[in-house]
Motif scaffolding. Sequence first.
Motif, PDB file in Angstrom:
ATOM      1  N   MET A   1      -1.540  14.922  29.343  1.00  0.00           N
ATOM      2  CA  MET A   1      -1.962  15.914  30.415  1.00  0.00           C
ATOM      3  C   MET A   1      -1.766  17.343  30.012  1.00  0.00           C
ATOM      4  N   TYR A   2      -0.627  17.273  29.260  1.00  0.00           N
ATOM      5  CA  TYR A   2       0.031  18.663  28.551  1.00  0.00           C
ATOM      6  C   TYR A   2      -1.231  19.143  27.741  1.00  0.00           C
ATOM      7  N   ASN A   3      -1.490  18.053  26.879  1.00  0.00           N
ATOM      8  CA  ASN A   3      -2.718  18.705  25.849  1.00  0.00           C
ATOM      9  C   ASN A   3      -3.973  19.188  26.765  1.00  0.00           C
ATOM     10  N   LEU A   4      -4.215  18.423  27.872  1.00  0.00           N
ATOM     11  CA  LEU A   4      -5.593  18.979  28.506  1.00  0.00           C
ATOM     12  C   LEU A   4      -5.313  20.433  29.159  1.00  0.00           C
ATOM     13  N   VAL A   5      -4.108  20.567  29.664  1.00  0.00           N
ATOM     14  CA  VAL A   5      -3.884  21.899  30.214  1.00  0.00           C
ATOM     15  C   VAL A   5      -4.089  22.830  29.204  1.00  0.00           C
ATOM     16  N   ASN A   6      -3.457  22.557  28.100  1.00  0.00           N
ATOM     17  CA  ASN A   6      -3.403  23.536  26.803  1.00  0.00           C
ATOM     18  C   ASN A   6      -3.282  24.936  27.225  1.00  0.00           C
ATOM     19  N   LYS A   7      -1.987  25.019  27.766  1.00  0.00           N
ATOM     20  CA  LYS A   7      -1.527  26.217  28.221  1.00  0.00           C
ATOM     21  C   LYS A   7      -2.674  27.310  29.049  1.00  0.00           C
ATOM     22  N   ALA A   8      -3.407  26.665  29.738  1.00  0.00           N
ATOM     23  CA  ALA A   8      -4.437  27.651  30.497  1.00  0.00           C
ATOM     24  C   ALA A   8      -4.280  27.066  32.020  1.00  0.00           C
ATOM     25  N   ASN A   9      -5.133  27.747  32.820  1.00  0.00           N
ATOM     26  CA  ASN A   9      -5.445  27.367  34.066  1.00  0.00           C
ATOM     27  C   ASN A   9      -6.233  26.322  34.239  1.00  0.00           C
ATOM     28  N   LEU A  10      -5.658  25.070  34.545  1.00  0.00           N
ATOM     29  CA  LEU A  10      -6.781  23.872  34.466  1.00  0.00           C
ATOM     30  C   LEU A  10      -7.002  23.730  35.988  1.00  0.00           C
TER      31      LEU A  10
ATOM     32  N   PHE B   1       6.634  44.802  31.651  1.00  0.00           N
ATOM     33  CA  PHE B   1       5.815  43.648  31.884  1.00  0.00           C
ATOM     34  C   PHE B   1       5.180  43.192  30.780  1.00  0.00           C
ATOM     35  N   LYS B   2       4.700  44.030  29.758  1.00  0.00           N
ATOM     36  CA  LYS B   2       3.918  43.703  28.756  1.00  0.00           C
ATOM     37  C   LYS B   2       4.895  42.882  27.715  1.00  0.00           C
ATOM     38  N   ALA B   3       6.206  43.250  27.939  1.00  0.00           N
ATOM     39  CA  ALA B   3       7.385  42.334  27.041  1.00  0.00           C
ATOM     40  C   ALA B   3       7.321  41.030  27.518  1.00  0.00           C
ATOM     41  N   SER B   4       6.927  40.506  28.945  1.00  0.00           N
ATOM     42  CA  SER B   4       7.210  39.397  29.364  1.00  0.00           C
ATOM     43  C   SER B   4       6.251  38.624  29.782  1.00  0.00           C
ATOM     44  N   TYR B   5       4.949  39.223  29.762  1.00  0.00           N
ATOM     45  CA  TYR B   5       3.747  38.490  30.085  1.00  0.00           C
ATOM     46  C   TYR B   5       3.439  37.410  29.238  1.00  0.00           C
ATOM     47  N   MET B   6       2.420  36.167  29.645  1.00  0.00           N
ATOM     48  CA  MET B   6       2.298  35.113  29.003  1.00  0.00           C
ATOM     49  C   MET B   6       0.755  35.412  28.102  1.00  0.00           C
ATOM     50  N   ALA B   7       0.870  35.654  27.105  1.00  0.00           N
ATOM     51  CA  ALA B   7      -0.545  36.226  26.341  1.00  0.00           C
ATOM     52  C   ALA B   7      -1.318  35.145  26.310  1.00  0.00           C
ATOM     53  N   GLY B   8      -2.487  35.135  26.725  1.00  0.00           N
ATOM     54  CA  GLY B   8      -3.650  33.840  26.493  1.00  0.00           C
ATOM     55  C   GLY B   8      -3.368  32.956  27.839  1.00  0.00           C
ATOM     56  N   ALA B   9      -2.796  33.225  28.519  1.00  0.00           N
ATOM     57  CA  ALA B   9      -2.605  32.041  29.704  1.00  0.00           C
ATOM     58  C   ALA B   9      -3.322  32.488  30.955  1.00  0.00           C
ATOM     59  N   ASP B  10      -4.076  33.600  30.782  1.00  0.00           N
ATOM     60  CA  ASP B  10      -5.324  33.986  31.919  1.00  0.00           C
ATOM     61  C   ASP B  10      -6.561  33.397  31.599  1.00  0.00           C
TER      62      ASP B  10
ATOM     63  N   LYS C   1     -12.542  16.811  46.368  1.00  0.00           N
ATOM     64  CA  LYS C   1     -11.096  16.723  46.205  1.00  0.00           C
ATOM     65  C   LYS C   1     -10.990  17.335  44.787  1.00  0.00           C
ATOM     66  N   THR C   2      -9.622  18.088  44.466  1.00  0.00           N
ATOM     67  CA  THR C   2      -9.415  18.674  43.575  1.00  0.00           C
ATOM     68  C   THR C   2      -7.791  18.764  42.811  1.00  0.00           C
ATOM     69  N   ILE C   3      -7.763  18.755  41.619  1.00  0.00           N
ATOM     70  CA  ILE C   3      -6.292  18.950  41.114  1.00  0.00           C
ATOM     71  C   ILE C   3      -6.539  20.067  40.147  1.00  0.00           C
ATOM     72  N   ALA C   4      -5.502  21.009  40.364  1.00  0.00           N
ATOM     73  CA  ALA C   4      -5.274  22.199  39.514  1.00  0.00           C
ATOM     74  C   ALA C   4      -3.737  22.346  38.876  1.00  0.00           C
ATOM     75  N   ALA C   5      -3.722  22.731  37.694  1.00  0.00           N
ATOM     76  CA  ALA C   5      -2.564  22.633  36.985  1.00  0.00           C
ATOM     77  C   ALA C   5      -2.292  23.948  36.259  1.00  0.00           C
ATOM     78  N   GLN C   6      -1.008  24.374  36.278  1.00  0.00           N
ATOM     79  CA  GLN C   6      -0.692  25.727  35.661  1.00  0.00           C
ATOM     80  C   GLN C   6       0.624  25.499  34.790  1.00  0.00           C
ATOM     81  N   PRO C   7       0.506  26.254  33.428  1.00  0.00           N
ATOM     82  CA  PRO C   7       1.915  26.288  32.821  1.00  0.00           C
ATOM     83  C   PRO C   7       3.060  27.043  33.499  1.00  0.00           C
ATOM     84  N   ARG C   8       4.251  26.588  33.360  1.00  0.00           N
ATOM     85  CA  ARG C   8       5.229  27.676  33.657  1.00  0.00           C
ATOM     86  C   ARG C   8       5.952  28.268  32.313  1.00  0.00           C
ATOM     87  N   GLY C   9       6.342  29.302  32.626  1.00  0.00           N
ATOM     88  CA  GLY C   9       7.159  30.227  31.684  1.00  0.00           C
ATOM     89  C   GLY C   9       7.901  29.055  30.804  1.00  0.00           C
ATOM     90  N   ASP C  10       8.873  28.309  31.420  1.00  0.00           N
ATOM     91  CA  ASP C  10       9.769  27.621  30.873  1.00  0.00           C
ATOM     92  C   ASP C  10       9.340  26.355  30.151  1.00  0.00           C
TER      93      ASP C  10
END
Length: 394
Positions: free
Chosen positions: A208-217, A76-85, A224-233
């Motif tokens: 929009m990609y820059n606004l997300v900035n690899k985080a949970n937006l 898991f430690k070898a696969s998780y996305m550091a900073g994406a939390d 109303k709400t819009i949520a966006a998350q990065p994928r590992g790919d």
Amino acid sequence: METLKEINLLQNKKIAIIGGGPGGLTLARLLQLKGADVKVYERDVNREARVQGAIVDLHFDSGLKVIEAAGLMDAFKASYMAGADKYRMVDKDANICLDETNTDVEDDFGSEYFRPEIDRGELRNLLIESLLPDTVVWNSQLENMELADTTWILKFKNGTAANADIVIGSDGYRSKVRPYVTDVKALYSGATIIQGEIDHPETNCPEMYNLVNKANLIAMDTGKTIAAQPRGDGGLTFYAAALYPENWVQASGVDFNKSDEVYTYLVNYYKGWNPIFYTLFKACLNFIPRPLNYFPIDQNWKAKANITLIGDAAHLMPPSGEGVNTAMLDALDLSESLTGKYPNLEAAIAAYEQQMRSRAAILGKEALESIKDFASPSEESINKLVQQFNTIKS
């Protein structure tokens, strides 16, 4: 002698797990560590058949606890996305209200507050690779089951069949296994999300990609709400959420198979929002409407000796960040019950189900209470959420 007793309940038993999501694969891993004969029947043609969705965070007292018990923490430690939390919250004008992406805090697997994120596909691969060869039987969509004496005969859409002594449904809230356990039906929460996937956001919607900035937006306005998350790919998954009447998807007049129609609807629905969000809708070619349903928190049924449920198949609830974690914890509890100090399988399954339902009732109640704040927030609830994030951050 105690170890021998713990193995006997599953001795010479063939176990079929229906559904190869995180819960089912985790259960297979844990049972194989205990020497059980397990097969996982998965509807996907292979592991590359579809995008598994966005990232998922694992929690200290559930998902991470199970990863440790399964002997997979190093993987898991070898696969998780550091900073994406980290989280970033914006208003409808794309003004940043809260931003954790600039904080430089080291990941701490020993902290109960650390919730590392991992791509769902990576988590699935990690679990699959931990299993014995050919444990997962691909292209096996269950159609029906029948009980012959004490043996389940499983029949699949591809025309094949299999036998099992114990069947465990891990196949989501549309579970084909659940009707053999209980007739309790799902209820509508009042909220619906429109989910979209974008494969190349860096080029297709760069702002929009820059606004997300690899985080949970999360972008919120009253109602109303819009949520966006990065994928590992490198892709993005987004969710446009609001309160809608039951059966709205069918009655809306929107053909969700036509991306232009959905785009037009969303631009009109989010009228007055910063046009940066419209680029998110424009870049998406595949929308999926998802009414948020749940199983009653007081559901109950009589345990059987050869069949049970885990994850959403057992206790579907609105999104709260607990779904995958709870499914994995179900897997741990069930594996321990099936190999524990119970006189027979029915007693073992009954003990697991009581524990599972009790936990799910608490989490389900919390999820239902927060659904309106997520899907149709008020100005007060938005301010409260910002305060909560700031409190946790400090």
